[in-house]
Motif scaffolding. Structure first.
Motif, mmCIF file in Angstrom:
data_model
loop_
_atom_site.group_PDB
_atom_site.id
_atom_site.type_symbol
_atom_site.label_atom_id
_atom_site.label_comp_id
_atom_site.label_asym_id
_atom_site.label_seq_id
_atom_site.Cartn_x
_atom_site.Cartn_y
_atom_site.Cartn_z
ATOM 1 N N LYS A 121 18.516 54.052 46.808
ATOM 2 C CA LYS A 121 18.413 54.916 47.986
ATOM 3 C C LYS A 121 19.536 55.945 48.014
ATOM 4 C CE LYS A 121 16.636 53.663 51.789
ATOM 5 N NZ LYS A 121 16.202 53.141 53.105
ATOM 6 N N ILE A 122 20.756 55.526 47.675
ATOM 7 C CA ILE A 122 21.892 56.453 47.661
ATOM 8 C C ILE A 122 21.693 57.519 46.591
ATOM 9 C CG2 ILE A 122 24.374 56.620 47.201
ATOM 10 C CD1 ILE A 122 24.674 53.831 48.423
ATOM 11 N N GLN A 123 21.244 57.105 45.419
ATOM 12 C CA GLN A 123 21.052 58.061 44.331
ATOM 13 C C GLN A 123 19.891 59.014 44.599
ATOM 14 O OE1 GLN A 123 20.747 55.144 41.227
ATOM 15 N NE2 GLN A 123 22.954 55.170 40.778
ATOM 16 N N GLU A 124 18.919 58.566 45.390
ATOM 17 C CA GLU A 124 17.823 59.451 45.769
ATOM 18 C C GLU A 124 18.322 60.651 46.561
ATOM 19 O OE1 GLU A 124 14.962 57.260 47.963
ATOM 20 O OE2 GLU A 124 14.269 56.082 46.247
ATOM 21 N N GLN A 125 19.443 60.468 47.262
ATOM 22 C CA GLN A 125 20.007 61.550 48.063
ATOM 23 C C GLN A 125 20.992 62.402 47.249
ATOM 24 O OE1 GLN A 125 19.014 62.175 51.216
ATOM 25 N NE2 GLN A 125 17.545 60.519 50.953
ATOM 26 N N ASN A 126 20.933 62.254 45.908
ATOM 27 C CA ASN A 126 21.761 63.049 44.994
ATOM 28 C C ASN A 126 23.251 62.766 45.136
ATOM 29 O OD1 ASN A 126 19.468 64.284 43.966
ATOM 30 N ND2 ASN A 126 19.568 65.980 45.433
ATOM 31 N N PHE A 127 23.600 61.540 45.468
ATOM 32 C CA PHE A 127 25.003 61.124 45.501
ATOM 33 C C PHE A 127 25.325 60.359 44.227
ATOM 34 C CE2 PHE A 127 24.387 61.967 49.968
ATOM 35 C CZ PHE A 127 25.633 62.452 50.381
ATOM 36 N N THR A 128 26.576 60.491 43.780
ATOM 37 C CA THR A 128 27.048 59.787 42.586
ATOM 38 C C THR A 128 27.758 58.505 43.004
ATOM 39 O OG1 THR A 128 27.365 61.873 41.421
ATOM 40 C CG2 THR A 128 28.507 59.941 40.538
ATOM 41 N N LEU A 129 27.353 57.391 42.404
ATOM 42 C CA LEU A 129 27.926 56.093 42.765
ATOM 43 C C LEU A 129 29.011 55.689 41.783
ATOM 44 C CD1 LEU A 129 24.940 53.828 43.880
ATOM 45 C CD2 LEU A 129 27.083 54.144 45.094
ATOM 46 N N THR A 130 30.138 55.211 42.314
ATOM 47 C CA THR A 130 31.225 54.668 41.495
ATOM 48 C C THR A 130 31.616 53.309 42.061
ATOM 49 O OG1 THR A 130 32.069 56.883 41.021
ATOM 50 C CG2 THR A 130 33.566 55.027 40.635
ATOM 51 N N PHE A 131 31.748 52.311 41.171
ATOM 52 C CA PHE A 131 32.153 50.974 41.608
ATOM 53 C C PHE A 131 33.476 50.597 40.959
ATOM 54 C CE2 PHE A 131 27.648 50.795 42.567
ATOM 55 C CZ PHE A 131 27.608 50.048 43.738
ATOM 56 N N LEU A 132 34.420 50.174 41.784
ATOM 57 C CA LEU A 132 35.658 49.569 41.308
ATOM 58 C C LEU A 132 35.580 48.092 41.664
ATOM 59 C CD1 LEU A 132 38.283 52.178 42.579
ATOM 60 C CD2 LEU A 132 37.360 51.973 40.273
ATOM 61 N N GLN A 133 35.860 47.219 40.674
ATOM 62 C CA GLN A 133 35.702 45.789 40.914
ATOM 63 C C GLN A 133 36.917 45.022 40.408
ATOM 64 O OE1 GLN A 133 31.955 44.380 39.243
ATOM 65 N NE2 GLN A 133 31.227 46.494 39.236
ATOM 66 N N GLY A 134 37.218 43.907 41.123
ATOM 67 C CA GLY A 134 38.228 42.973 40.658
ATOM 68 C C GLY A 134 39.547 43.618 40.294
ATOM 69 N N PRO A 135 39.973 43.484 39.042
ATOM 70 C CA PRO A 135 41.282 44.030 38.630
ATOM 71 C C PRO A 135 41.366 45.545 38.661
ATOM 72 C CG PRO A 135 40.058 43.168 36.735
ATOM 73 C CD PRO A 135 39.310 42.745 37.952
ATOM 74 N N GLN A 136 40.216 46.219 38.766
ATOM 75 C CA GLN A 136 40.236 47.692 38.847
ATOM 76 C C GLN A 136 40.724 48.193 40.206
ATOM 77 O OE1 GLN A 136 36.043 48.314 38.029
ATOM 78 N NE2 GLN A 136 36.520 49.001 35.937
ATOM 79 N N VAL A 137 40.706 47.324 41.211
ATOM 80 C CA VAL A 137 41.045 47.742 42.575
ATOM 81 C C VAL A 137 42.570 47.700 42.741
ATOM 82 C CG1 VAL A 137 40.574 47.414 45.028
ATOM 83 C CG2 VAL A 137 38.853 46.793 43.326
ATOM 84 N N THR A 138 43.235 48.676 42.137
ATOM 85 C CA THR A 138 44.691 48.810 42.226
ATOM 86 C C THR A 138 45.029 49.986 43.149
ATOM 87 O OG1 THR A 138 44.787 50.323 40.351
ATOM 88 C CG2 THR A 138 44.940 47.947 39.872
ATOM 89 N N PRO A 139 46.261 50.075 43.637
ATOM 90 C CA PRO A 139 46.621 51.205 44.520
ATOM 91 C C PRO A 139 46.354 52.561 43.891
ATOM 92 C CG PRO A 139 48.287 49.488 44.670
ATOM 93 C CD PRO A 139 47.354 49.073 43.579
ATOM 94 N N ASN A 140 46.773 52.738 42.652
ATOM 95 C CA ASN A 140 46.604 54.055 42.005
ATOM 96 C C ASN A 140 45.131 54.398 41.839
ATOM 97 O OD1 ASN A 140 49.346 54.431 41.854
ATOM 98 N ND2 ASN A 140 49.529 53.665 39.756
ATOM 99 N N ALA A 141 44.357 53.433 41.350
ATOM 100 C CA ALA A 141 42.930 53.690 41.140
ATOM 101 C C ALA A 141 42.224 53.950 42.465
ATOM 102 C CB ALA A 141 42.289 52.510 40.417
ATOM 103 N N LEU A 142 42.605 53.190 43.466
ATOM 104 C CA LEU A 142 41.964 53.330 44.764
ATOM 105 C C LEU A 142 42.259 54.697 45.382
ATOM 106 C CD1 LEU A 142 40.189 51.240 46.141
ATOM 107 C CD2 LEU A 142 42.111 50.643 47.603
ATOM 108 N N LEU A 143 43.519 55.088 45.367
ATOM 109 C CA LEU A 143 43.896 56.367 45.971
ATOM 110 C C LEU A 143 43.295 57.541 45.214
ATOM 111 C CD1 LEU A 143 47.627 55.566 46.820
ATOM 112 C CD2 LEU A 143 45.727 55.784 48.420
#
Length: 929
Positions: free
Chosen positions: A691-713
């Motif tokens: 549904k999100i992609q149908e509206q021409n939005f780009t999806l990005t997922f950060l998971q587990g160890p990827q959820v760091t301050p630098n990556a998040l900001l």
């Protein structure tokens, strides 16, 4: 023992010598000996002498520093192991010096005093040194009573406990004076107690003060007797039990007795305080002729004003002006109330110019809040509703600008020379005020070169230095400089919301009731609603009960952290929801009926709430009320799409923040940081992703160890929509330290968020975690802006959705599945507030079916971090609801049914579906394809 003998000898010599002479003699003796133990003895005695001298001198600040210095030098020799009694005695003296210290930050001084008392108790045990142990407990009680850090309610409880312990030794028969003094202090603690039932607390205060008067008689202990009478008068004036008219008469009698000792010539400050209290009592008096009582109150206030001047007693002066405002309010002299309000607000601003400590600023701003409430209501009585609303916004903007200024003070480099110079001048002000207290007649001398001119010159110097400091901090370029508060006018935002068909509701609560100012889109004007029964006392009581319910939830969550869903719901969640609902139902029935009638009359569907005081801690969308034309209770959410903003000034800033010409189309989901005990969830929701992609939005997922301050900001700074699913915590002791918990035990703080988003505002941030939308519950409106939502909103984020209490994992996942399904639907006019409302309504009606589908574990995301630290053995299990087909089946992308009619009963309590709320420009519609 050597120290004790020396102190006895020197006390005998003191009879024939003045204190400066004694100090000089000991200073000379110090240079004539090289024996460390003798030097320590002399340092200890010098500390005592400087401490005593400070109480008699206008140079108290410097003398107390000398006392602390000598005590610390004595402790370099007197170790706990070799000289336990001397070490403990000096610790006790040191703590007293810190408790009364003028220099430094008062909150830190009290913390050092408490720490010193605790150390002294390691030696002075009850069994071996009962009197010393009891005296330390008594002093520890005083330190906790005046403590600034920590939770005020808990501090008062610790003070009460310490006083009660001291009474085990200091009995009336053996130590009558100490017993009576503890009773007096205990009475004050019960009077200010937050926990427990207020009526019972006041009764205990009255009992304690009455007991103290059995020893503190007027003939033998006149000052203590008068002070106790003053406290007893305050307790009777606020008494809930008994007949109110009789209670006030007893208060008047107690204050009148106080004035027999506290005369203007001998005790000018205490005399003025008693006059002000007596004026308050006459103003509240029921018996007698009202006009005569008001006239008597005015005379008392006028008498107090001769001593309680702005220069000598700034806070007391401001309080006196506030009382005068109440008096003129009683007389319905609305113009006079406005006049008093303007003068007092200027006085607050002048006082704030010389305050560098946060606690002093908090007191001054709290008084300004009361003054603004009076002024605003007086303007409303004069039917100048726009001016009344502007006045309400003024104090909110002032709180916001002050919180931003304090944040910059804490986090940005400051020229130390400026700080030192400001502190030097601040100390000079304190010393000058001490002189005025001793000789109030100085204020009447206004000739050239007088003390009064000297005082005003110091004020000007401090103002210039504060301006220089602001420039160093680049304060003039912040979004909400103090200088712009008085100039800002809300007409632009009123006009905008009228055009958007949004009704705005600004709320002001005082002891006279609540004033709701409603901006009605149909009429293009502001309509007032007066609710006399919705008083400040009721609101504070609800707030205290609300906090108790939340604290009890924290403890229960730890106790049943490993329970299955059925047990957890039965033992923890349903009792929490029922206690919560009881408060919300009482509040809602007082707040909503008149407002609902007006909104229905104007056909309103969207409401922007701008709560003041402590209303901001309650989910007003989840309160219950019975409409005027019905007998069935409903939730406001059933009729209206509701969003919140802490201030109209902030809302205006958000709505008109610069926006990119081409909106970003990135949607970022940050899920399940390592160590959170959660598993990625939303990445598996294929229907939602499609549904999100149908509206021409780009999806990005950060998971587990990827959820760091630098990556998040980095992800947030380029996102259009950002969703966080993990753990959050609110720091009750220091809201600035509230944070999101990320991978590898890292955190994302308020300051990091605000700094990184200065030039990268986001359209929508959703925080799917516990406590992400909580704000301070210590009844300080200033801290309403110190929160995770505030950190995102102040740089320009349009809307934040966050939680007001601990949330359940399963319901959180389902809610945001439904929310994003709504938000990225093709429905016209979809905005975050409407999407959240639809999701909450769907969750509300589906929970019963979900509960019957199976007994899956539904545990809160995480308890507050401080609870995890203190009870680590009971931390919550680190498991998420296991993936199965039944969960996916409940994620419907279809449009939810229309809200139920009022006669359809709703079985699910708000604790399940209501914690999340939308803050900011939540009515901004999502862009189409």
């Amino acid at each position: 023992m050597a120290l004790l003998l020396l102190m006895l000898l020197l006390s005998q010599l003191a009879i024939a010598q003045s204190m400066p002479e004694q100090i000089q003699q000991l200073e000379n003796a110090l240079t004539q000996t090289s024996d460390e133990e003798k030097q320590a003895e002399i340092h200890a005695k010098l500390g005592v002498l400087y401490w005593k001298y400070a109480s008699q001198s206008s140079q108290a600040a410097a003398l107390l520093e000398k006392a602390i210095e000598h005590y610390q030098k004595a402790l370099q020799v007197y170790s706990e192991s070799q000289f336990p009694q001397d070490w403990a005695r000096i610790q006790g003296n040191l703590e007293a010096a810190y408790l009364n210290r003028i220099k430094g930050i008062k909150a830190d001084n009290i913390e050092q005093a408490i720490q010193a008392y605790i150390l002294a108790l390691q030696v002075f045990t009850k069994s071996q040194f009962p009197q010393s142990w009891a005296r330390i407990q008594m002093n520890l009680g005083a330190a906790y009573f005046h403590r600034i850090k920590g939770i005020k309610a808990d501090n008062i409880e610790q003070a009460i406990q310490a006083y009660i312990l001291a009474l085990q030794v200091f009995t009336k028969s053996q130590f009558p004076q100490s017993w009576a003094r503890i009773q007096m202090n205990l009475g004050a603690a019960y009077f200010h107690r937050i926990k427990g039932i207020k009526a019972d607390n006041i009764e205990q205060a009255i009992q304690a003060h009455t007991l103290a008067l059995r020893v503190f008689t007027e003939s033998q202990f006149p000052q203590d007797w008068a002070s106790t009478q003053m406290n007893l008068g305050s307790a009777y004036q606020d008494r809930i039990n008994g007949i109110k008219a009789d209670n006030i008469e007893q208060a008047i009698q107690a204050y009148t007795l106080t004035l027999r000792v506290f005369t203007e010539s001998q005790f000018p400050e205490s005399w003025a305080g008693a006059q002000m209290n007596l004026g308050n009592a006459y103003l509240d008096r029921i018996k007698g002729i009202k006009a005569d009582n008001i006239e008597q109150a005015l005379k008392c206030y006028q008498s107090a004003s001769t001593i309680l001047t702005l220069a000598a007693f700034p806070l007391d002066y401001i309080k006196l002006q506030q009382n005068l405002g109440i008096l003129y309010f009683e007389q319905e002299s609305w113009a006079k109330v406005c006049e008093i309000g303007k003068e007092a607000e200027q006085a607050v601003e002048q006082y704030l110019a010389i305050c560098m400590s946060e606690e002093s600023q908090v007191k001054a701003l709290a008084m300004m809040q009361g003054l603004v409430a009076q002024h605003s209501m007086a303007l409303a009585k004069l039917k100048d509703y726009q001016a009344a609303w502007t006045m309400q916004e003024k104090i909110k903007a002032r709180f916001l600008s002050q919180s931003l200024w304090l944040r910059q003070i804490q986090h940005l480099p400051i020229d130390e020379k400026i700080k030192i110079e400001i502190e030097r001048l601040r100390q000079e002000i304190v010393q000058f005020q001490d002189q005025l207290r001793q000789k109030p007649s100085l204020l009447g001398d206004s000739g050239p070169g007088t003390e009064q001119q000297h005082y005003l010159a110091i004020l000007e110097q401090i103002k210039k230095l504060r301006q220089e400091l602001d420039e160093k901090l680049d304060f003039a370029k912040t979004q909400f400089p103090i200088e712009s508060v008085a100039d800002w006018q809300p007409e632009r935002i009123w006009q905008q919301t009228w055009e958007q068909k949004i009704a705005m509701v600004s709320v002001q609560v005082s002891d006279k009731g609540a004033l709701l100012l409603v901006s009605c889109p149909k009429e293009d004007h502001i309509v007032p609603i007066w609710i006399p029964e919705f008083t400040e006392d009721k609101l504070i009581q609800w707030a205290n009960e609300w906090r108790e319910v939340l604290f009890r939830l924290y403890g229960d969550c730890l106790t049943y952290s490993l329970a299955d869903r059925a047990t957890f719901l039965q033992r923890v969640w349903h009792p929490f929801c029922e206690a919560q609902q009881k408060i919300l139902a009482a509040l809602g029935q007082e707040f909503w009926p008149k407002l609902d009638a007006l909104l229905q009359q104007h056909g309103v569907e969207r409401v922007l709430m701008i709560p003041s005081d402590v209303l901001y801690i309650f989910p007003l969308h989840a309160t219950q009320f019975i409409p005027e034309s019905s007998t069935q209770a409903i939730y406001p959410l059933e009729r209206y799409t509701i969003a919140y903003t802490p201030s109209l000034r902030l809302y205006d800033q958000i709505c008109h923040a610069p926006k990119p010409a081409t909106p970003n189309k990135d949607v970022v989901f940050a899920e399940a940081p390592t160590g959170s005990g959660l598993d990625p969830y939303f990445i598996h929701q294929e229907a939602l992703k499609a549904k999100i992609q149908e509206q021409n939005f780009t999806l990005t997922f950060l998971q587990g160890p990827q959820v760091t301050p630098n990556a998040l900001l980095a992800s947030i700074s380029k996102a259009f929509v950002f969703h966080y699913y993990g753990d959050g915590s609110y720091d009750w002791q220091n809201p600035e330290k509230s944070c999101l918990h990320l991978a590898n035990e890292q955190t994302l703080s308020l300051q990091q968020i605000k700094s990184s988003l200065e030039n990268h505002p986001v359209f929508l941030v959703t925080l799917g975690a516990s406590e992400t939308g909580m704000v301070d519950m210590a009844l300080e409106q200033r801290k309403q802006f110190v929160s995770l939502p505030g950190a995102f909103l102040q740089p320009g984020t349009q809307c934040v959705i966050a939680s007001q209490w601990i949330v359940l994992r399963e319901e959180t996942c389902q809610l945001f599945n439904e929310f994003y399904g709504e938000l990225f639907s093709s429905s016209p006019g979809m905005c975050p507030a409407k999407a959240l409302r639809n999701a909450q309504l769907k969750l509300l009606r589906q929970e019963q079916a979900i509960s019957q589908a199976g007994q899956r574990s539904t545990i809160p995301l995480q308890p507050p971090k401080y609870l995890q630290q203190t009870q680590a053995e009971n931390t919550l299990p680190k498991t998420l609801v296991q993936e199965d087909a039944s969960i996916e089946s409940f994620m419907s992308t279809a449009k939810p049914p229309e809200p139920p009619k009022a006669d359809i009963p709703i079985t699910l309590l708000p604790g399940f579906w209501a914690p999340f709320y939308s803050i900011g420009n939540a009515f901004e519609e999502m862009p189409g394809k």
